[in-house]
Design an enzyme around this catalytic site. Structure first.
Site, PDB file in Angstrom:
ATOM      1  N   SER A 298       0.835  -1.198   0.000  1.00 35.07           N
ATOM      2  CA  SER A 298       0.000   0.000   0.000  1.00 35.07           C
ATOM      3  C   SER A 298       0.869   1.246   0.000  1.00 35.07           C
ATOM      4  O   SER A 298       1.790   1.371   0.812  1.00 35.07           O
ATOM      5  CB  SER A 298      -0.910  -0.009   1.228  1.00 35.07           C
ATOM      6  OG  SER A 298      -1.567   1.226   1.362  1.00 35.07           O
TER       7      SER A 298
ATOM      8  N   GLY B 190      -0.564   4.472   0.113  1.00 35.78           N
ATOM      9  CA  GLY B 190      -1.448   5.572   0.460  1.00 35.78           C
ATOM     10  C   GLY B 190      -2.240   6.066  -0.736  1.00 35.78           C
ATOM     11  O   GLY B 190      -2.839   5.273  -1.472  1.00 35.78           O
TER      12      GLY B 190
ATOM     13  N   GLY C  39      -2.049   4.395  -4.206  1.00 34.45           N
ATOM     14  CA  GLY C  39      -2.681   3.128  -4.520  1.00 34.45           C
ATOM     15  C   GLY C  39      -1.907   1.896  -4.091  1.00 34.45           C
ATOM     16  O   GLY C  39      -1.093   1.933  -3.163  1.00 34.45           O
TER      17      GLY C  39
ATOM     18  N   GLY D  80      -6.172   1.445   5.555  1.00 33.07           N
ATOM     19  CA  GLY D  80      -5.470   0.169   5.436  1.00 33.07           C
ATOM     20  C   GLY D  80      -6.309  -1.006   5.883  1.00 33.07           C
ATOM     21  O   GLY D  80      -6.265  -2.090   5.276  1.00 33.07           O
ATOM     22  N   ASP D  81      -7.097  -0.821   6.946  1.00 34.30           N
ATOM     23  CA  ASP D  81      -7.961  -1.900   7.424  1.00 34.30           C
ATOM     24  C   ASP D  81      -9.069  -2.202   6.412  1.00 34.30           C
ATOM     25  O   ASP D  81      -9.434  -3.361   6.211  1.00 34.30           O
ATOM     26  CB  ASP D  81      -8.557  -1.522   8.774  1.00 34.30           C
ATOM     27  CG  ASP D  81      -7.487  -1.243   9.820  1.00 34.30           C
ATOM     28  OD1 ASP D  81      -6.405  -1.849   9.729  1.00 34.30           O
ATOM     29  OD2 ASP D  81      -7.732  -0.415  10.708  1.00 34.30           O
TER      30      ASP D  81
END
Length: 312
Positions: free
Chosen positions: A216, A218, A221, A247-248
């Protein structure tokens, strides 16, 4: 069924302020408190999507009771294992000025060997009949560094796929157990591998045992490398808000995609859409249904070249 594991569950407290000023005094006009920790947040997102999920992990003390009460109020299935210490709290301060979030994480209570043995026994029961296990977040003091590796092996023995969302030594130790997916962010990727180049870092994680890596970056993408190929997926728009739960939400989409046996481009499109939809929401574990619906059909996913010896 998806089982989410949060060994360091928390009561998440969020403060919204006009602007965060170091060394200054702040008026908090809006605050929230809810059960959290990465695996709990993942289960909350899955539940909102209509995907069956069970929450397990460790909780204790008055804070642990507050966590369990909130899970019950949210109608999340609670299979948490009690421990002697008081569960941790986290504090997130969100600035409306720039949408940035500052997070304060307690390390959590010490977990003794007997409690860890109790959890392993409970996990071994819960994982039977589960298709996907999410192992997410930090390890509390006292647990062995290879905790996620051990749980990954137990899940594999039961026929379940695993998604590991962790950093540092816990991530590195898990790789030898060959988790199905690891999902580091950019900082975790660099820290775990020592590589400044993200592509080299992803290759290193796969060489050490990860079957698939979804990195990831941020607002830039996701970059995924799997045995079936490699792809990049980028959100079509950058949204303002609280990125804490993005993120979750991404992990929830990956787990749901694995459960549905979806192709990787579809999983990544959904993961970017869902993580972007989490940003406008003040609390981790929530997402904006309108943004999710808009982005899930507009996120571009492009195949990228990858060395042949990495497609394994």
């Amino acid at each position: 069924m998806i089982l989410t594991v949060t060994l360091n569950a928390a009561l998440d407290v969020t403060y919204n302020v006009d602007a965060l000023v170091p060394h200054g005094s702040h008026r908090v006009d809006e605050s929230f408190s809810r059960a959290g920790g990465k695996g709990v947040n993942v289960a909350r997102v899955l539940s909102a999507l209509g995907v069956p999920a069970v929450v397990t992990g460790l909780v204790g003390g008055p804070t642990g009771r507050a966590i369990r009460d909130d899970l019950g109020a949210a109608q999340l299935v609670d299979e948490l294992v009690p421990m002697a210490g008081d569960s941790r709290r986290t504090v997130t301060v969100v600035s409306r000025e720039d949408g940035d979030a500052t997070v304060f994480n307690q390390s959590g209570p010490h977990v003794d060997e007997a409690t860890w043995a109790d959890f392993l026994a409970r996990f071994t029961q819960l994982v039977r009949g589960v298709q996907v296990v999410v192992l997410a977040g930090s390890l509390p003091p006292g647990l062995p560094t290879d905790a996620y590796a051990r749980l990954t092996r137990l899940a594999a023995d039961a026929g379940a796929m695993t998604v590991v969302d962790a950093g540092g030594p816990a991530l590195l130790a898990a790789l030898g157990a060959r988790p199905t997916v690891v999902k580091p962010n950019a900082a975790e990727l660099a820290e775990a591998t020592g590589h400044a180049d993200p592509e080299a870092a992803v290759a290193s994680l796969r060489a050490q045992g990860a079957v698939c890596v979804v990195a990831s970056h941020g607002p830039e993408g996701l970059h995924a490398v799997t045995p079936a190929g490699a792809w990049r997926a980028v959100p079509p728009l950058r949204l303002a808000g609280n990125p804490t739960g993005a993120g979750d939400a991404c992990v929830a989409a990956i787990a749901a995609g694995l459960l549905a046996a979806a192709p990787w481009p579809a999983i990544l499109r959904e993961a970017v859409a869902l993580s972007a939809a989490a940003v406008p929401c003040p609390l981790a574990g929530d997402f904006d249904a309108g943004v999710h619906e808009q982005f899930r059909t507009s996120v571009p996913v492009e195949g990228v070249p990858v060395p042949t010896d990495e497609l394994r």
